[in-house]
Design a protein around this motif. Structure first.
Motif, PDB file in Angstrom:
ATOM      1  N   GLU A  85      23.453 -13.728  27.144  1.00 18.13           N
ATOM      2  CA  GLU A  85      23.032 -12.500  27.833  1.00 18.13           C
ATOM      3  C   GLU A  85      24.217 -11.638  28.262  1.00 18.13           C
ATOM      4  N   LEU A  86      25.438 -12.107  28.003  1.00 20.05           N
ATOM      5  CA  LEU A  86      26.628 -11.329  28.359  1.00 20.05           C
ATOM      6  C   LEU A  86      26.879 -10.267  27.301  1.00 20.05           C
ATOM      7  N   PRO A  87      27.384  -9.093  27.710  1.00 19.42           N
ATOM      8  CA  PRO A  87      27.642  -8.037  26.723  1.00 19.42           C
ATOM      9  C   PRO A  87      28.728  -8.440  25.731  1.00 19.42           C
ATOM     10  N   LEU A  88      28.466  -8.202  24.470  1.00 19.50           N
ATOM     11  CA  LEU A  88      29.429  -8.556  23.434  1.00 19.50           C
ATOM     12  C   LEU A  88      30.724  -7.760  23.570  1.00 19.50           C
ATOM     13  N   THR A  89      30.644  -6.596  24.173  1.00 25.11           N
ATOM     14  CA  THR A  89      31.830  -5.775  24.373  1.00 25.11           C
ATOM     15  C   THR A  89      32.509  -6.062  25.710  1.00 25.11           C
ATOM     16  N   GLY A  90      32.003  -7.038  26.437  1.00 23.09           N
ATOM     17  CA  GLY A  90      32.568  -7.398  27.733  1.00 23.09           C
ATOM     18  C   GLY A  90      33.767  -8.323  27.599  1.00 23.09           C
ATOM     19  N   GLU A  91      34.309  -8.688  28.734  1.00 21.91           N
ATOM     20  CA  GLU A  91      35.522  -9.501  28.807  1.00 21.91           C
ATOM     21  C   GLU A  91      35.383 -10.859  28.122  1.00 21.91           C
ATOM     22  N   GLU A  92      34.221 -11.494  28.252  1.00 17.33           N
ATOM     23  CA  GLU A  92      34.049 -12.841  27.707  1.00 17.33           C
ATOM     24  C   GLU A  92      34.028 -12.840  26.184  1.00 17.33           C
ATOM     25  N   TRP A  93      33.202 -11.983  25.584  1.00 15.12           N
ATOM     26  CA  TRP A  93      33.091 -11.931  24.130  1.00 15.12           C
ATOM     27  C   TRP A  93      34.231 -11.111  23.528  1.00 15.12           C
ATOM     28  N   ASN A  94      34.584 -10.035  24.208  1.00 16.70           N
ATOM     29  CA  ASN A  94      35.745  -9.219  23.842  1.00 16.70           C
ATOM     30  C   ASN A  94      35.664  -8.618  22.435  1.00 16.70           C
ATOM     31  N   MET A  95      34.475  -8.165  22.043  1.00 17.57           N
ATOM     32  CA  MET A  95      34.339  -7.525  20.730  1.00 17.57           C
ATOM     33  C   MET A  95      34.646  -6.037  20.865  1.00 17.57           C
ATOM     34  N   SER A  96      35.351  -5.500  19.884  1.00 16.59           N
ATOM     35  CA  SER A  96      35.690  -4.078  19.880  1.00 16.59           C
ATOM     36  C   SER A  96      34.519  -3.273  19.305  1.00 16.59           C
ATOM     37  N   ALA A  97      34.625  -1.960  19.425  1.00 17.15           N
ATOM     38  CA  ALA A  97      33.594  -1.080  18.871  1.00 17.15           C
ATOM     39  C   ALA A  97      33.497  -1.264  17.356  1.00 17.15           C
ATOM     40  N   ILE A  98      34.621  -1.402  16.711  1.00 22.78           N
ATOM     41  CA  ILE A  98      34.615  -1.575  15.249  1.00 22.78           C
ATOM     42  C   ILE A  98      33.999  -2.926  14.878  1.00 22.78           C
ATOM     43  N   ASP A  99      34.265  -3.967  15.687  1.00 29.20           N
ATOM     44  CA  ASP A  99      33.616  -5.271  15.470  1.00 29.20           C
ATOM     45  C   ASP A  99      32.100  -5.120  15.541  1.00 29.20           C
ATOM     46  N   MET A 100      31.633  -4.326  16.500  1.00 27.49           N
ATOM     47  CA  MET A 100      30.194  -4.140  16.678  1.00 27.49           C
ATOM     48  C   MET A 100      29.578  -3.427  15.473  1.00 27.49           C
ATOM     49  N   VAL A 101      30.302  -2.477  14.912  1.00 33.51           N
ATOM     50  CA  VAL A 101      29.810  -1.780  13.722  1.00 33.51           C
ATOM     51  C   VAL A 101      29.685  -2.766  12.556  1.00 33.51           C
ATOM     52  N   TYR A 102      30.732  -3.556  12.351  1.00 39.36           N
ATOM     53  CA  TYR A 102      30.679  -4.555  11.278  1.00 39.36           C
ATOM     54  C   TYR A 102      29.591  -5.596  11.531  1.00 39.36           C
ATOM     55  N   LEU A 103      29.434  -6.010  12.778  1.00 46.87           N
ATOM     56  CA  LEU A 103      28.378  -6.965  13.129  1.00 46.87           C
ATOM     57  C   LEU A 103      27.006  -6.377  12.804  1.00 46.87           C
ATOM     58  N   PHE A 104      26.818  -5.119  13.152  1.00 45.71           N
ATOM     59  CA  PHE A 104      25.565  -4.420  12.872  1.00 45.71           C
ATOM     60  C   PHE A 104      25.212  -4.514  11.386  1.00 45.71           C
ATOM     61  N   PHE A 105      26.176  -4.165  10.535  1.00 42.42           N
ATOM     62  CA  PHE A 105      25.919  -4.200   9.091  1.00 42.42           C
ATOM     63  C   PHE A 105      25.734  -5.622   8.571  1.00 42.42           C
ATOM     64  N   GLU A 106      26.468  -6.565   9.112  1.00 44.78           N
ATOM     65  CA  GLU A 106      26.307  -7.974   8.711  1.00 44.78           C
ATOM     66  C   GLU A 106      24.911  -8.482   9.051  1.00 44.78           C
ATOM     67  N   VAL A 107      24.437  -8.154  10.258  1.00 45.52           N
ATOM     68  CA  VAL A 107      23.099  -8.596  10.683  1.00 45.52           C
ATOM     69  C   VAL A 107      22.030  -7.957   9.793  1.00 45.52           C
ATOM     70  N   GLU A 108      22.145  -6.650   9.571  1.00 49.65           N
ATOM     71  CA  GLU A 108      21.157  -5.987   8.709  1.00 49.65           C
ATOM     72  C   GLU A 108      21.136  -6.603   7.309  1.00 49.65           C
ATOM     73  N   GLU A 109      22.309  -6.825   6.746  1.00 45.73           N
ATOM     74  CA  GLU A 109      22.385  -7.354   5.387  1.00 45.73           C
ATOM     75  C   GLU A 109      21.897  -8.795   5.297  1.00 45.73           C
ATOM     76  N   ASN A 110      22.375  -9.648   6.189  1.00 44.88           N
ATOM     77  CA  ASN A 110      22.053 -11.072   6.111  1.00 44.88           C
ATOM     78  C   ASN A 110      20.603 -11.387   6.459  1.00 44.88           C
ATOM     79  N   PHE A 111      20.001 -10.583   7.335  1.00 41.19           N
ATOM     80  CA  PHE A 111      18.610 -10.833   7.719  1.00 41.19           C
ATOM     81  C   PHE A 111      17.643  -9.885   7.015  1.00 41.19           C
ATOM     82  N   GLN A 112      18.194  -9.011   6.178  1.00 43.31           N
ATOM     83  CA  GLN A 112      17.402  -8.046   5.418  1.00 43.31           C
ATOM     84  C   GLN A 112      16.451  -7.261   6.317  1.00 43.31           C
ATOM     85  N   ILE A 113      17.047  -6.671   7.361  1.00 40.52           N
ATOM     86  CA  ILE A 113      16.290  -5.862   8.308  1.00 40.52           C
ATOM     87  C   ILE A 113      16.972  -4.505   8.441  1.00 40.52           C
ATOM     88  N   SER A 114      16.262  -3.561   8.998  1.00 45.31           N
ATOM     89  CA  SER A 114      16.812  -2.245   9.306  1.00 45.31           C
ATOM     90  C   SER A 114      16.647  -2.028  10.807  1.00 45.31           C
TER      91      SER A 114
END
Length: 86
Positions: free
Chosen positions: A29-58
């Protein structure tokens, strides 16, 4: 492959294994862009596309605007929502 395992494998591309093992479950439940996960904005963009592609969702823009895509738990809920529609 189970959704949880598949998402874990995707997250390994962005988070080192030790940190991921510590945060997986406990930090869902912690924000991925927060201190604990520490994901950058660009990481989030890549994650977005990875999730869409791997789960075949939009993913709808509303899920981004309401921050649903900013936690592991939120991403899991979105994926589960698509599974229930199919």
């Amino acid at each position: 492959m189970e959704m949880d395992k598949k998402l874990f494998q995707i997250m390994q591309k962005f988070i080192d294994s030790e940190r991921l093992a510590l945060l997986w479950g406990a930090g869902d439940e912690l924000p991925l862009t927060g201190e604990e996960w520490n994901m950058s904005a660009i990481d989030m963009v890549y994650l977005f596309f990875e999730v869409e592609e791997n789960f075949q969702i939009s993913i709808d823009a509303d899920n981004i605007c309401n921050y649903e895509f900013n936690t592991v738990a939120g991403i899991k809920r979105m994926i589960s929502g698509f599974d229930s529609v199919k």
